[in-house]
Design an enzyme around this catalytic site. Structure first.
Site, PDB file in Angstrom:
ATOM      1  N   GLY A  29       0.845  -1.185   0.000  1.00 38.32           N
ATOM      2  CA  GLY A  29       0.000   0.000   0.000  1.00 38.32           C
ATOM      3  C   GLY A  29       0.876   1.229   0.000  1.00 38.32           C
ATOM      4  N   SER A  76       7.104   1.986  -5.072  1.00 36.26           N
ATOM      5  CA  SER A  76       7.234   1.384  -6.408  1.00 36.26           C
ATOM      6  C   SER A  76       6.037   1.749  -7.286  1.00 36.26           C
ATOM      7  CB  SER A  76       7.348  -0.129  -6.276  1.00 36.26           C
ATOM      8  OG  SER A  76       6.219  -0.634  -5.591  1.00 36.26           O
ATOM      9  N   GLU A  77       4.966   2.275  -6.680  1.00 40.64           N
ATOM     10  CA  GLU A  77       3.770   2.650  -7.431  1.00 40.64           C
ATOM     11  C   GLU A  77       3.696   4.156  -7.711  1.00 40.64           C
ATOM     12  OE1 GLU A  77       1.988   0.594  -8.886  1.00 40.64           O
ATOM     13  OE2 GLU A  77       2.122  -1.292  -7.788  1.00 40.64           O
ATOM     14  N   HIS A  96      -3.547   4.047  -1.943  1.00 42.71           N
ATOM     15  CA  HIS A  96      -3.620   2.694  -2.494  1.00 42.71           C
ATOM     16  C   HIS A  96      -3.545   1.702  -1.343  1.00 42.71           C
ATOM     17  CE1 HIS A  96      -2.782  -1.010  -4.450  1.00 42.71           C
ATOM     18  NE2 HIS A  96      -1.481  -0.985  -4.273  1.00 42.71           N
ATOM     19  N   HIS A  98      -4.587  -2.325   0.378  1.00 48.51           N
ATOM     20  CA  HIS A  98      -4.837  -3.731   0.075  1.00 48.51           C
ATOM     21  C   HIS A  98      -5.946  -4.207   1.006  1.00 48.51           C
ATOM     22  CE1 HIS A  98      -0.814  -4.879  -2.058  1.00 48.51           C
ATOM     23  NE2 HIS A  98      -1.253  -3.702  -2.439  1.00 48.51           N
TER      24      HIS A  98
HETATM   25  P1  13P Z   1       5.467   0.036  -1.907  1.00 53.39           P
HETATM   26  O1  13P Z   1       4.788   1.366  -1.839  1.00 53.39           O
HETATM   27  O2  13P Z   1       6.111  -0.355  -0.619  1.00 53.39           O
HETATM   28  O3  13P Z   1       6.434  -0.038  -3.073  1.00 53.39           O
HETATM   29  O4  13P Z   1       4.288  -1.035  -2.092  1.00 53.39           O
HETATM   30  C1  13P Z   1       4.018  -1.739  -3.246  1.00 53.39           C
HETATM   31  C2  13P Z   1       2.591  -2.102  -3.367  1.00 53.39           C
HETATM   32  O5  13P Z   1       1.747  -1.814  -2.562  1.00 53.39           O
HETATM   33  C3  13P Z   1       2.184  -2.822  -4.580  1.00 53.39           C
HETATM   34  O6  13P Z   1       0.818  -2.975  -4.619  1.00 53.39           O
END
Ligand code: 13P
Length: 200
Positions: A29, A76-77, A96, A98
């Site tokens: 997230g 990474s997003e 974002h 989960h």
């Molecule tokens: P990061 O923000 O830690 O890169 O999380 C990746 C992620 O949630 C992919 O869905």
């Protein structure tokens, strides 16, 4: 208007709250806000546990990926967040998650029906599932933009949830309502046949 220092702390505080509420799990997230006039996006760093994240860990970058401030790698997003800011001019915060009930709909590529008034008032209606794209690519955000049309959130196929707002508080509330509607709909289905608001 809040300062960058205040916004960094707000992202850390809301992220920790999201972790405790079960909207985030592990280090997955991410959360960001966008100062549109300055072209500055503030975003959580990648792969850092929320219970140890500090304000100075929040990365400040431009939508083209140029890092302006920060000692860690951005989420990474970040490309997904940038694509949403580019495609949705009224959005200045992206969250974002989960969160499990809503993400289950994303795994099924299934719309979350509008069965509670909050879905209409806060979210703009049912919650669509955006087409799948490889996590970490700009396509995740590009696919989300049409799914967000007239809505304050969508799910991302086989990935998670996207809640948006004019500020962090709104995006956070919308993420809570997406999970709430998904959860209540799922429970309602297990005991009967849910009725969508549009059929009343
Ligand atoms: P990061 O923000 O830690 O890169 O999380 C990746 C992620 O949630 C992919 O869905």
């Amino acid at each position: 208007m809040k300062t960058i220092t205040e916004l960094r702390q707000e992202i850390v505080d809301r992220s920790l709250q999201a972790f405790h509420e079960g909207l985030f799990s592990g280090t997955s997230g991410n959360m960001s806000c966008y100062l549109r006039e300055e072209d500055l996006m503030l975003i959580t760093p990648t792969s850092v546990r929320y219970d140890v994240m500090r304000a100075e860990d929040i990365v400040v970058l431009r939508l083209d990926g140029t890092v302006v401030e920060g000692h860690l790698k951005p989420s990474s997003e970040w490309r997904m967040h940038a694509a949403v800011y580019e495609g949705c001019p009224d959005v200045n915060a992206v969250f974002h998650t989960h969160s499990p009930y809503a993400t289950a709909f994303a795994v099924n590529h299934q719309t979350i029906p509008a069965v509670l008034i909050e879905a209409l008032v806060f979210l703009g209606g049912d919650i669509r599932c955006a087409d799948y794209a490889t996590p970490g690519t700009k396509e995740v955000g590009l696919n989300a933009v049409p799914a967000l049309e007239g809505r304050r959130g969508c799910t991302l196929a086989n990935h998670g949830v996207l809640a948006v707002g004019g500020d962090l508080a709104q995006a956070y509330l919308n993420a809570e309502y997406i999970e709430d509607v998904a959860k209540i709909y799922t429970i309602a289905r297990s005991v009967g046949t849910p009725v969508e608001l549009k059929n009343l």
